[in-house]
Scaffold this motif. Structure first.
Motif, PDB file in Angstrom:
ATOM      1  N   GLU A  86      21.598 -10.125 -28.834  1.00 26.23           N
ATOM      2  CA  GLU A  86      20.279 -10.758 -28.914  1.00 26.23           C
ATOM      3  C   GLU A  86      20.411 -12.260 -29.091  1.00 26.23           C
ATOM      4  N   ALA A  87      21.373 -12.698 -29.922  1.00 25.96           N
ATOM      5  CA  ALA A  87      21.522 -14.133 -30.206  1.00 25.96           C
ATOM      6  C   ALA A  87      22.027 -14.902 -28.993  1.00 25.96           C
ATOM      7  N   VAL A  88      23.051 -14.386 -28.307  1.00 32.88           N
ATOM      8  CA  VAL A  88      23.645 -15.160 -27.207  1.00 32.88           C
ATOM      9  C   VAL A  88      22.780 -15.124 -25.953  1.00 32.88           C
ATOM     10  N   TRP A  89      21.920 -14.102 -25.808  1.00 30.46           N
ATOM     11  CA  TRP A  89      21.038 -14.021 -24.642  1.00 30.46           C
ATOM     12  C   TRP A  89      19.617 -14.489 -24.957  1.00 30.46           C
ATOM     13  N   ARG A  90      19.376 -14.976 -26.169  1.00 33.83           N
ATOM     14  CA  ARG A  90      18.025 -15.369 -26.569  1.00 33.83           C
ATOM     15  C   ARG A  90      17.473 -16.433 -25.622  1.00 33.83           C
ATOM     16  N   GLY A  91      16.244 -16.205 -25.160  1.00 34.00           N
ATOM     17  CA  GLY A  91      15.606 -17.140 -24.240  1.00 34.00           C
ATOM     18  C   GLY A  91      15.855 -16.850 -22.783  1.00 34.00           C
ATOM     19  N   ALA A  92      16.730 -15.890 -22.478  1.00 36.96           N
ATOM     20  CA  ALA A  92      17.016 -15.544 -21.085  1.00 36.96           C
ATOM     21  C   ALA A  92      16.048 -14.467 -20.613  1.00 36.96           C
ATOM     22  N   PRO A  93      15.674 -14.479 -19.312  1.00 40.37           N
ATOM     23  CA  PRO A  93      14.744 -13.461 -18.810  1.00 40.37           C
ATOM     24  C   PRO A  93      15.330 -12.058 -18.805  1.00 40.37           C
ATOM     25  N   SER A  94      16.646 -11.970 -18.681  1.00 43.54           N
ATOM     26  CA  SER A  94      17.306 -10.661 -18.715  1.00 43.54           C
ATOM     27  C   SER A  94      18.520 -10.763 -19.616  1.00 43.54           C
ATOM     28  N   GLN A  95      18.921  -9.642 -20.162  1.00 43.39           N
ATOM     29  CA  GLN A  95      20.019  -9.642 -21.112  1.00 43.39           C
ATOM     30  C   GLN A  95      21.016  -8.548 -20.775  1.00 43.39           C
ATOM     31  N   ALA A  96      22.244  -8.768 -21.205  1.00 43.80           N
ATOM     32  CA  ALA A  96      23.295  -7.759 -21.104  1.00 43.80           C
ATOM     33  C   ALA A  96      24.012  -7.726 -22.446  1.00 43.80           C
ATOM     34  N   GLY A  97      24.790  -6.712 -22.661  1.00 35.68           N
ATOM     35  CA  GLY A  97      25.462  -6.577 -23.940  1.00 35.68           C
ATOM     36  C   GLY A  97      26.710  -7.428 -24.042  1.00 35.68           C
ATOM     37  N   VAL A  98      27.228  -7.532 -25.245  1.00 36.34           N
ATOM     38  CA  VAL A  98      28.546  -8.108 -25.469  1.00 36.34           C
ATOM     39  C   VAL A  98      29.489  -6.958 -25.808  1.00 36.34           C
ATOM     40  N   GLY A  99      30.770  -7.192 -25.667  1.00 39.18           N
ATOM     41  CA  GLY A  99      31.750  -6.156 -25.995  1.00 39.18           C
ATOM     42  C   GLY A  99      32.158  -6.247 -27.453  1.00 39.18           C
ATOM     43  N   VAL A 100      32.215  -5.117 -28.132  1.00 38.41           N
ATOM     44  CA  VAL A 100      32.650  -5.080 -29.530  1.00 38.41           C
ATOM     45  C   VAL A 100      33.612  -3.906 -29.708  1.00 38.41           C
ATOM     46  N   ARG A 101      34.769  -4.198 -30.304  1.00 36.40           N
ATOM     47  CA  ARG A 101      35.733  -3.138 -30.628  1.00 36.40           C
ATOM     48  C   ARG A 101      36.132  -3.290 -32.085  1.00 36.40           C
ATOM     49  N   ILE A 102      36.038  -2.198 -32.850  1.00 37.15           N
ATOM     50  CA  ILE A 102      36.404  -2.192 -34.259  1.00 37.15           C
ATOM     51  C   ILE A 102      37.799  -1.585 -34.409  1.00 37.15           C
ATOM     52  N   VAL A 103      38.667  -2.290 -35.118  1.00 42.61           N
ATOM     53  CA  VAL A 103      40.032  -1.807 -35.372  1.00 42.61           C
ATOM     54  C   VAL A 103      40.137  -1.452 -36.850  1.00 42.61           C
ATOM     55  N   MET A 104      40.376  -0.182 -37.122  1.00 45.89           N
ATOM     56  CA  MET A 104      40.474   0.296 -38.498  1.00 45.89           C
ATOM     57  C   MET A 104      41.908   0.151 -39.020  1.00 45.89           C
ATOM     58  N   PRO A 105      42.118   0.209 -40.345  1.00 42.45           N
ATOM     59  CA  PRO A 105      43.442  -0.043 -40.917  1.00 42.45           C
ATOM     60  C   PRO A 105      44.563   0.823 -40.354  1.00 42.45           C
ATOM     61  N   GLU A 106      44.261   2.061 -40.014  1.00 33.76           N
ATOM     62  CA  GLU A 106      45.327   2.914 -39.468  1.00 33.76           C
ATOM     63  C   GLU A 106      45.792   2.438 -38.099  1.00 33.76           C
ATOM     64  N   GLN A 107      45.034   1.502 -37.482  1.00 39.05           N
ATOM     65  CA  GLN A 107      45.417   0.941 -36.190  1.00 39.05           C
ATOM     66  C   GLN A 107      45.999  -0.466 -36.307  1.00 39.05           C
ATOM     67  N   PHE A 108      46.075  -1.003 -37.513  1.00 39.82           N
ATOM     68  CA  PHE A 108      46.530  -2.383 -37.682  1.00 39.82           C
ATOM     69  C   PHE A 108      47.936  -2.606 -37.138  1.00 39.82           C
ATOM     70  N   ASP A 109      48.820  -1.631 -37.322  1.00 37.28           N
ATOM     71  CA  ASP A 109      50.206  -1.787 -36.872  1.00 37.28           C
ATOM     72  C   ASP A 109      50.311  -1.941 -35.357  1.00 37.28           C
ATOM     73  N   ALA A 110      49.290  -1.499 -34.642  1.00 33.28           N
ATOM     74  CA  ALA A 110      49.318  -1.583 -33.179  1.00 33.28           C
ATOM     75  C   ALA A 110      48.777  -2.916 -32.669  1.00 33.28           C
ATOM     76  N   GLU A 111      48.313  -3.788 -33.584  1.00 36.96           N
ATOM     77  CA  GLU A 111      47.808  -5.107 -33.188  1.00 36.96           C
ATOM     78  C   GLU A 111      48.993  -6.042 -32.949  1.00 36.96           C
ATOM     79  N   PRO A 112      49.284  -6.391 -31.693  1.00 40.49           N
ATOM     80  CA  PRO A 112      50.497  -7.159 -31.397  1.00 40.49           C
ATOM     81  C   PRO A 112      50.317  -8.661 -31.621  1.00 40.49           C
ATOM     82  N   ILE A 113      51.451  -9.353 -31.678  1.00 40.27           N
ATOM     83  CA  ILE A 113      51.501 -10.812 -31.665  1.00 40.27           C
ATOM     84  C   ILE A 113      52.321 -11.215 -30.446  1.00 40.27           C
TER      85      ILE A 113
END
Length: 281
Positions: free
Chosen positions: A114-141
Motif C-alpha cells: 500500500e505504501a509503495v504503490w500509494r497514489g498509483a491508479p493500479s497496484q501490485a504486491g511486493v515480495g516478502v519471505r520470512i526466515v525462521m531461526p531453524e533456517q538461519f544456518d541456510a542463510e549464506p554469505i
C-alpha cells in the motif's frame, strides 16, 4: 507529495509498542528521477531488495518469536519507503500477537504494498519471505561476483558524482564484463550519515575503462542521496556515456538500524539477484 524532510529521519522518534501500519512513510521516486532525466517510461527493470534482521512478534500465548524478513519492492512503484519509518514499523510488531509467521508475512506484504504503490491508479504486491531461526544456518554469505576494480592503483581526487570521468572504447570490439568494487560510499540524503556499499556492474558493449569507472564510483563518497537513487544515477550515467547494449547495476549496502537495502537495475528483463548478504552486511 511527501518529502524526505517530512519523515522521521534525524528526529527523535518513540518506538510504538503495538502494531501500527501508519508508521510507514512513502517518498516519491519522481523528483530524483526527473533530476537524472527520467520520465514516466523507465529505461530499466529491477527491484529494491530489503533485508530486515530485527523482526519479532508474540505468539497468541505471548511467547516472543524472532525472524529475518526479505522484502522485494519493484522499481516500477511510484514510491520508496523511508528506511527509519520501516524500522519503526517493524518494531511495532514486537508486542503484537500473531497466529504465526504466515500472518506476519501477509501483513507486511499488504502494508508495504500500500505504501509503495500509494497514489498509483493500479497496484501490485511486493515480495516478502520470512526466515525462521531453524533456517538461519541456510542463510549464506557471498561476495559479489566479478573482476575487482579495487585492485587498480589509481589517483582519486573527486568526491562528488563526476560522470565526465567515464570512458569507453567506442571504436573497438565490444566485450561482456562483470566488474565489482567495495569502495562505494554515499551519505543519507537527509541526515548526512554514511552509507557503505559494494557495487557490481554487468554490461555488454564498448569496453569501459576500468580506472575511470573506479574513479567515478569513488566520486560518490561525499554525495547525499538514498541508496535507490544512487544506483539509478550510476545506471543512467553508464547508459548514456558508455552506451552499452546491455547493462545491469547492483549494489549491496551495509545495514543501518537492522535493515539493508540492495537496489538492482537492468536494461533488459532479468530476475532479481538472490538476496545473499556480503561479509560486511
Amino acid at each position: 507529495m511527501t518529502t524526505p524532510e517530512q519523515s522521521q529521519l534525524g528526529k527523535p522518534a518513540p518506538y510504538a509498542d503495538r502494531y501500527d501500519a501508519s508508521l510507514l512513510f512513502p517518498i516519491s521516486r519522481r523528483p530524483k528521477r526527473e533530476e537524472i532525466g527520467l520520465g514516466e517510461t523507465l529505461p530499466f527493470f529491477g527491484a529494491d531488495l530489503w533485508t530486515a534482521f530485527e523482526l519479532s512478534w508474540l505468539t497468541p500465548r505471548g511467547k516472543p518469536q524472532v525472524a529475518i524478513a526479505h522484502v522485494t519492492v519493484p522499481c516500477e512503484t511510484p514510491n520508496i519507503v523511508e528506511s527509519k519509518s520501516f524500522k519503526l514499523y517493524l518494531n511495532s510488531f514486537t508486542n503484537e500477537p500473531f497466529a504465526g509467521a504466515d500472518e506476519v508475512r501477509d501483513r507486511i506484504r499488504a502494508d508495504v504494498s500500500e505504501a509503495v504503490w500509494r497514489g498509483a491508479p493500479s497496484q501490485a504486491g511486493v515480495g516478502v519471505r520470512i526466515v525462521m531461526p531453524e533456517q538461519f544456518d541456510a542463510e549464506p554469505i557471498h561476495e559479489l561476483d566479478g573482476l575487482s576494480l579495487d585492485r587498480l592503483d589509481i589517483e582519486c581526487t573527486q568526491y562528488t558524482p563526476a560522470p565526465e570521468l567515464l570512458k569507453a572504447a567506442a571504436g573497438e570490439q565490444p566485450v561482456t564484463e562483470t566488474l565489482v568494487s567495495n569502495l562505494l560510499k554515499s551519505n543519507c540524503l537527509v541526515t548526512g550519515q554514511p552509507d557503505w556499499g559494494s557495487v557490481q556492474v554487468r554490461y555488454s558493449g564498448p569496453q569501459i575503462d576500468q580506472g575511470s569507472l573506479l574513479q567515478y564510483l569513488v566520486s560518490f563518497r561525499n554525495h547525499n542521496e538514498f541508496h535507490e537513487q544512487c544506483v539509478e544515477r550510476i545506471f543512467m550515467d553508464l547508459w548514456t556515456r558508455c552506451r552499452p547494449t546491455k547493462l545491469a547495476v547492483y549494489a549491496r549496502y551495509t545495514r543501518r538500524g537492522g535493515l539493508d537495502i540492495n537496489p538492482f537495475r537492468s536494461s533488459h528483463p532479468a530476475p532479481a539477484p538472490t538476496n545473499v548478504r556480503t561479509a560486511r552486511q
